[in-house]
Motif scaffolding. Structure first.
Motif, PDB file in Angstrom:
ATOM      1  N   ALA A  43     -22.509  10.461  51.421  1.00 10.54           N
ATOM      2  CA  ALA A  43     -21.435  11.024  52.248  1.00 10.54           C
ATOM      3  C   ALA A  43     -21.009   9.970  53.257  1.00 10.54           C
ATOM      4  O   ALA A  43     -21.841   9.195  53.749  1.00 10.54           O
ATOM      5  N   PRO A  44     -19.736   9.897  53.564  1.00 13.48           N
ATOM      6  CA  PRO A  44     -19.293   8.903  54.549  1.00 13.48           C
ATOM      7  C   PRO A  44     -19.909   9.194  55.907  1.00 13.48           C
ATOM      8  O   PRO A  44     -20.065  10.356  56.282  1.00 13.48           O
ATOM      9  N   PRO A  45     -20.266   8.158  56.647  1.00 12.87           N
ATOM     10  CA  PRO A  45     -20.866   8.390  57.953  1.00 12.87           C
ATOM     11  C   PRO A  45     -19.850   9.013  58.897  1.00 12.87           C
ATOM     12  O   PRO A  45     -18.681   8.644  58.904  1.00 12.87           O
ATOM     13  N   THR A  46     -20.291   9.978  59.679  1.00 13.17           N
ATOM     14  CA  THR A  46     -19.409  10.644  60.614  1.00 13.17           C
ATOM     15  C   THR A  46     -20.015  10.622  62.005  1.00 13.17           C
ATOM     16  O   THR A  46     -21.231  10.563  62.159  1.00 13.17           O
ATOM     17  N   TYR A  47     -19.155  10.654  62.969  1.00 12.24           N
ATOM     18  CA  TYR A  47     -19.577  10.686  64.366  1.00 12.24           C
ATOM     19  C   TYR A  47     -19.157  12.021  64.947  1.00 12.24           C
ATOM     20  O   TYR A  47     -17.998  12.399  64.873  1.00 12.24           O
ATOM     21  N   GLN A  48     -20.078  12.741  65.515  1.00 13.40           N
ATOM     22  CA  GLN A  48     -19.796  14.031  66.117  1.00 13.40           C
ATOM     23  C   GLN A  48     -20.014  13.917  67.621  1.00 13.40           C
ATOM     24  O   GLN A  48     -21.131  13.703  68.067  1.00 13.40           O
ATOM     25  N   ARG A  49     -18.936  14.042  68.373  1.00 14.82           N
ATOM     26  CA  ARG A  49     -19.051  14.000  69.820  1.00 14.82           C
ATOM     27  C   ARG A  49     -19.382  15.403  70.326  1.00 14.82           C
ATOM     28  O   ARG A  49     -18.786  16.383  69.909  1.00 14.82           O
ATOM     29  N   ALA A  50     -20.326  15.473  71.214  1.00 13.20           N
ATOM     30  CA  ALA A  50     -20.715  16.761  71.775  1.00 13.20           C
ATOM     31  C   ALA A  50     -19.619  17.256  72.717  1.00 13.20           C
ATOM     32  O   ALA A  50     -19.055  16.483  73.489  1.00 13.20           O
ATOM     33  N   ALA A  51     -19.326  18.526  72.640  1.00  7.75           N
ATOM     34  CA  ALA A  51     -18.306  19.099  73.507  1.00  7.75           C
ATOM     35  C   ALA A  51     -18.835  19.145  74.934  1.00  7.75           C
ATOM     36  O   ALA A  51     -19.964  19.566  75.188  1.00  7.75           O
ATOM     37  N   SER A  52     -18.017  18.691  75.862  1.00  6.35           N
ATOM     38  CA  SER A  52     -18.427  18.718  77.256  1.00  6.35           C
ATOM     39  C   SER A  52     -17.251  19.178  78.109  1.00  6.35           C
ATOM     40  O   SER A  52     -16.099  19.065  77.711  1.00  6.35           O
ATOM     41  N   ALA A  53     -17.565  19.663  79.260  1.00  8.91           N
ATOM     42  CA  ALA A  53     -16.527  20.125  80.170  1.00  8.91           C
ATOM     43  C   ALA A  53     -15.813  18.924  80.768  1.00  8.91           C
ATOM     44  O   ALA A  53     -16.431  17.925  81.142  1.00  8.91           O
ATOM     45  N   GLY A  54     -14.502  19.006  80.845  1.00  3.91           N
ATOM     46  CA  GLY A  54     -13.719  17.922  81.418  1.00  3.91           C
ATOM     47  C   GLY A  54     -13.631  18.040  82.928  1.00  3.91           C
ATOM     48  O   GLY A  54     -14.146  18.980  83.549  1.00  3.91           O
ATOM     49  N   LYS A  55     -12.941  17.094  83.519  1.00  3.05           N
ATOM     50  CA  LYS A  55     -12.795  17.080  84.970  1.00  3.05           C
ATOM     51  C   LYS A  55     -11.937  18.242  85.456  1.00  3.05           C
ATOM     52  O   LYS A  55     -12.102  18.736  86.559  1.00  3.05           O
ATOM     53  N   ARG A  56     -10.964  18.650  84.627  1.00  4.28           N
ATOM     54  CA  ARG A  56     -10.039  19.698  85.047  1.00  4.28           C
ATOM     55  C   ARG A  56     -10.528  21.098  84.710  1.00  4.28           C
ATOM     56  O   ARG A  56      -9.866  22.075  85.064  1.00  4.28           O
ATOM     57  N   SER A  57     -11.634  21.229  84.040  1.00  2.00           N
ATOM     58  CA  SER A  57     -12.057  22.550  83.573  1.00  2.00           C
ATOM     59  C   SER A  57     -12.319  23.532  84.715  1.00  2.00           C
ATOM     60  O   SER A  57     -12.069  24.721  84.578  1.00  2.00           O
ATOM     61  N   THR A  58     -12.781  23.045  85.858  1.00  4.48           N
ATOM     62  CA  THR A  58     -13.041  23.950  86.972  1.00  4.48           C
ATOM     63  C   THR A  58     -11.743  24.436  87.617  1.00  4.48           C
ATOM     64  O   THR A  58     -11.713  25.505  88.215  1.00  4.48           O
ATOM     65  N   PHE A  59     -10.666  23.681  87.487  1.00  2.53           N
ATOM     66  CA  PHE A  59      -9.393  24.038  88.096  1.00  2.53           C
ATOM     67  C   PHE A  59      -8.402  24.601  87.088  1.00  2.53           C
ATOM     68  O   PHE A  59      -7.257  24.868  87.430  1.00  2.53           O
ATOM     69  N   TYR A  60      -8.828  24.761  85.849  1.00  2.00           N
ATOM     70  CA  TYR A  60      -7.901  25.135  84.787  1.00  2.00           C
ATOM     71  C   TYR A  60      -7.205  26.466  85.064  1.00  2.00           C
ATOM     72  O   TYR A  60      -5.984  26.576  84.928  1.00  2.00           O
ATOM     73  N   ALA A  61      -7.946  27.469  85.463  1.00  3.67           N
ATOM     74  CA  ALA A  61      -7.354  28.788  85.704  1.00  3.67           C
ATOM     75  C   ALA A  61      -6.345  28.737  86.849  1.00  3.67           C
ATOM     76  O   ALA A  61      -5.259  29.315  86.756  1.00  3.67           O
ATOM     77  N   THR A  62      -6.675  28.016  87.913  1.00  7.94           N
ATOM     78  CA  THR A  62      -5.774  27.901  89.055  1.00  7.94           C
ATOM     79  C   THR A  62      -4.501  27.165  88.668  1.00  7.94           C
ATOM     80  O   THR A  62      -3.389  27.589  89.031  1.00  7.94           O
ATOM     81  N   LEU A  63      -4.648  26.066  87.935  1.00 14.66           N
ATOM     82  CA  LEU A  63      -3.480  25.303  87.501  1.00 14.66           C
ATOM     83  C   LEU A  63      -2.614  26.111  86.546  1.00 14.66           C
ATOM     84  O   LEU A  63      -1.382  26.073  86.627  1.00 14.66           O
TER      85      LEU A  63
END
Length: 88
Positions: A43-63
């Motif tokens: 199988a071709p090698p794959t890279y899986q990036r772990a999902a993480s919270a971004g910088k804006r995630s805490t302000f997302y609802a307000t924005l």
């Protein structure tokens, strides 16, 4: 994946040694040895990036709320992105 096929071909069809393949490709012997021990169709090698919270995630609802409110205002009266960020 094409490099894997080329290395296999050099080793199996052309009967080149690991050392010679290393010199021709610039890869390490350990890498070539590992590739040759793999099954025929790996199988071709794959890279899986772990999902993480971004910088804006805490302000997302307000924005989101501010943008929704601004969408009903006339265009000159809407807040800029800078004003929205600094309001939080």
């Amino acid at each position: 994946m094409e490099m894997l096929g080329k290395d296999r071909r050099m080793y199996l069809r052309d009967k080149l040694s690991l050392h010679e393949i290393t010199k021709r490709t610039g890869l390490s012997r350990n890498t070539i040895r590992k590739w040759l021990r793999m099954p025929e169709e790996p199988a071709p090698p794959t890279y899986q990036r772990a999902a993480s919270a971004g910088k804006r995630s805490t302000f997302y609802a307000t924005l989101e709320q501010a943008l929704q409110a601004d969408s009903h205002r006339p265009k000159p009266d809407r807040r800029t992105a800078r004003a929205l960020v600094h309001a939080n």
